[in-house]
Motif scaffolding. Structure first.
Motif, short mmCIF file in Angstrom:
data_model
loop_
_atom_site.label_atom_id
_atom_site.label_comp_id
_atom_site.label_asym_id
_atom_site.label_seq_id
_atom_site.Cartn_x
_atom_site.Cartn_y
_atom_site.Cartn_z
N ALA A 30 -7.96 4.47 0.08
CA ALA A 30 -9.10 3.70 0.58
C ALA A 30 -9.42 4.11 2.01
CB ALA A 30 -8.79 2.21 0.52
N ARG A 31 -10.65 4.58 2.21
CA ARG A 31 -11.10 4.92 3.55
C ARG A 31 -12.20 3.96 3.94
NH1 ARG A 31 -13.70 10.69 4.80
NH2 ARG A 31 -15.48 9.70 3.75
N ARG A 32 -11.99 3.26 5.03
CA ARG A 32 -12.97 2.26 5.44
C ARG A 32 -14.21 2.93 6.00
NH1 ARG A 32 -9.77 -2.79 8.13
NH2 ARG A 32 -8.07 -2.91 6.65
N SER A 33 -15.32 2.23 5.85
CA SER A 33 -16.61 2.74 6.30
C SER A 33 -16.56 3.10 7.78
CB SER A 33 -17.70 1.70 6.05
OG SER A 33 -18.94 2.16 6.52
N HIS A 50 -14.83 5.52 9.12
CA HIS A 50 -13.61 6.23 9.47
C HIS A 50 -13.67 7.65 8.90
CE1 HIS A 50 -10.91 2.69 10.70
NE2 HIS A 50 -12.15 2.25 10.60
N ARG A 105 -12.96 -5.14 1.12
CA ARG A 105 -13.20 -4.65 2.49
C ARG A 105 -14.19 -3.50 2.50
NH1 ARG A 105 -7.07 -4.49 4.86
NH2 ARG A 105 -6.78 -3.15 3.04
N HIS A 106 -14.82 -3.26 1.34
CA HIS A 106 -15.86 -2.23 1.22
C HIS A 106 -15.35 -0.84 1.57
CE1 HIS A 106 -18.71 -5.49 0.63
NE2 HIS A 106 -18.28 -6.05 1.75
N ALA A 107 -14.13 -0.56 1.15
CA ALA A 107 -13.56 0.76 1.39
C ALA A 107 -14.05 1.74 0.33
CB ALA A 107 -12.02 0.69 1.37
N ASP A 108 -14.20 2.99 0.75
CA ASP A 108 -14.51 4.07 -0.19
C ASP A 108 -13.22 4.81 -0.52
OD1 ASP A 108 -17.30 3.66 -0.26
OD2 ASP A 108 -17.51 4.70 1.66
N GLN A 139 -10.97 9.46 8.18
CA GLN A 139 -9.63 9.74 7.65
C GLN A 139 -9.73 10.65 6.43
OE1 GLN A 139 -7.57 6.20 6.55
NE2 GLN A 139 -5.75 7.25 5.81
N TRP A 183 0.83 -1.21 0.00
CA TRP A 183 0.00 0.00 0.00
C TRP A 183 0.87 1.26 0.00
CZ3 TRP A 183 -2.17 -4.46 1.83
CH2 TRP A 183 -3.47 -4.74 1.39
N ASP A 188 -8.90 -3.76 -1.13
CA ASP A 188 -9.61 -2.58 -0.61
C ASP A 188 -11.10 -2.67 -0.97
OD1 ASP A 188 -7.53 -1.33 0.65
OD2 ASP A 188 -6.92 -0.18 -1.11
#
Length: 248
Positions: free
Chosen positions: A214-217, A219, A197-200, A221, A51, A194
Motif C-alpha cells: 500500500a502506497r499512500r497518495s 508518496h 486510507r485511500h492507499a494505492d 515509495q 503489516w 489500507d
C-alpha cells in the motif's frame, strides 16, 4: 431506511495467541500444519506487526514448508471457528478466553499447505487489482434482490469483510477498537484499513520481491519495506565497488 454516518477514531491491535505448529501428512498424503494452542491468560497475549507479517505471507515461496511453518509460528492461530460449546475436550486446539478487550470461544483450525498457498495467491491477486476488490466489497443487494443473492453476499462478507469491533471511551472521546486474533483476520484488517486510507497498491521494485504493498497518495515509495530498500541499496553498492575494482 436512513443510515447515520459517524466519524470515529479507529485503533487496531494484532494479537498473537501462543501457538506451536507441526507438520503432518493427512490420509491423502498432503502436508497439513497442525496447531497446538497454549491456554494462557490475556496478560500473556502479545501484539505483533500485522503489516510486516502480511509482507512475509505474500513473499512465501510455494512449497517452502519450513518458511510456512515459521510464518505460522509468528502469527499464532491462523483461523479459528467460533463455538460457544467448545471446551477442554478440544484439547490443544481450544481457543477460549478474554484476549485484551475481546472474548472468544472456539477452536483453532489446521491448515493444509496447499490451502495456504491458494489463499496467498488469492490475496496477491486481490491486492494487485484494488478496483476489483473494492467492487467485490460494494453495497449489499437491494430490497428486490433474490434470496440467493443476499445469501451469497452475506457469506462473502462473513469470510472476507467482517471484523469484530468494540467502542472504548477515554477522556470523553470514543474510539473504535479492532483486535485481530488470527492470521486471516490480520489479512482482512490490514487490507481494509489500507483501502480506507485511500492507499494505492503497487508492486515492490525489488526484483526478487515484487509483492503488492500500500502506497499512500502523494508518496513516492517504490519498495514495500525499508528491508527491501536496504537490500537494493546494498546490492547497488556492491556492484559499484566491483566496477571500481575492475577499473570500469
Amino acid at each position: 431506511m436512513s443510515r447515520e454516518k459517524l466519524r470515529l477514531s479507529t485503533e487496531i491491535a494484532f494479537l498473537r495467541i501462543p501457538t506451536e505448529w507441526t507438520l503432518e501428512k493427512d490420509d491423502q498424503g498432503r502436508w497439513v500444519a497442525v496447531p497446538a494452542v497454549t491456554q494462557v491468560t490475556s496478560a500473556k497475549i502479545t501484539e505483533i506487526d500485522g503489516w510486516g507479517l502480511r509482507r512475509r505471507f505474500l513473499r512465501l515461496k510455494r512449497g517452502d514448508r519450513k518458511a510456512a511453518l515459521q510464518f505460522l509460528h509468528g502469527v499464532g492461530v491462523w483461523r479459528a471457528e467460533p463455538d460457544p460449546k467448545a471446551s477442554l475436550k478440544e484439547g490443544n486446539k481450544l481457543v477460549s478466553g478474554a484476549f485484551s478487550g475481546r472474548a472468544f470461544n472456539g477452536r483453532a483450525v489446521s491448515v493444509p499447505l496447499d490451502d495456504l498457498w491458494r489463499v496467498q495467491q488469492g490475496w496477491i491477486k486481490a491486492l494487485r487489482d484494488p478496483r476489483a476488490l473494492k467492487k467485490r466489497l460494494g453495497p449489499p443487494p437491494g430490497p428486490g434482490a433474490k434470496s440467493v443473492e443476499r445469501f451469497a453476499y452475506g457469506l462473502k462478507t462473513a469470510t472476507s469483510n467482517e471484523l469484530p469491533m468494540h467502542i472504548e471511551w477515554r477522556g470523553g472521546g470514543a474510539f473504535a477498537v479492532i483486535e485481530t486474533i488470527t492470521g486471516m483476520e490480520m489479512l482482512i484488517a490490514t487490507t481494509h484499513l489500507d483501502l480506507l486510507r485511500h492507499a494505492d497498491f503497487e508492486g515492490c521494485a525489488r526484483a526478487d520481491c515484487g509483492i503488492p504493498f500500500a502506497r499512500r497518495s502523494g508518496h513516492n515509495q517504490i519498495y514495500c519495506s525499508t528491508e527491501c530498500a536496504h537490500v537494493v541499496a546494498q546490492r547497488a553498492l556492491r556492484e559499484r565497488k566491483k566496477r571500481e575494482e575492475d577499473g570500469l
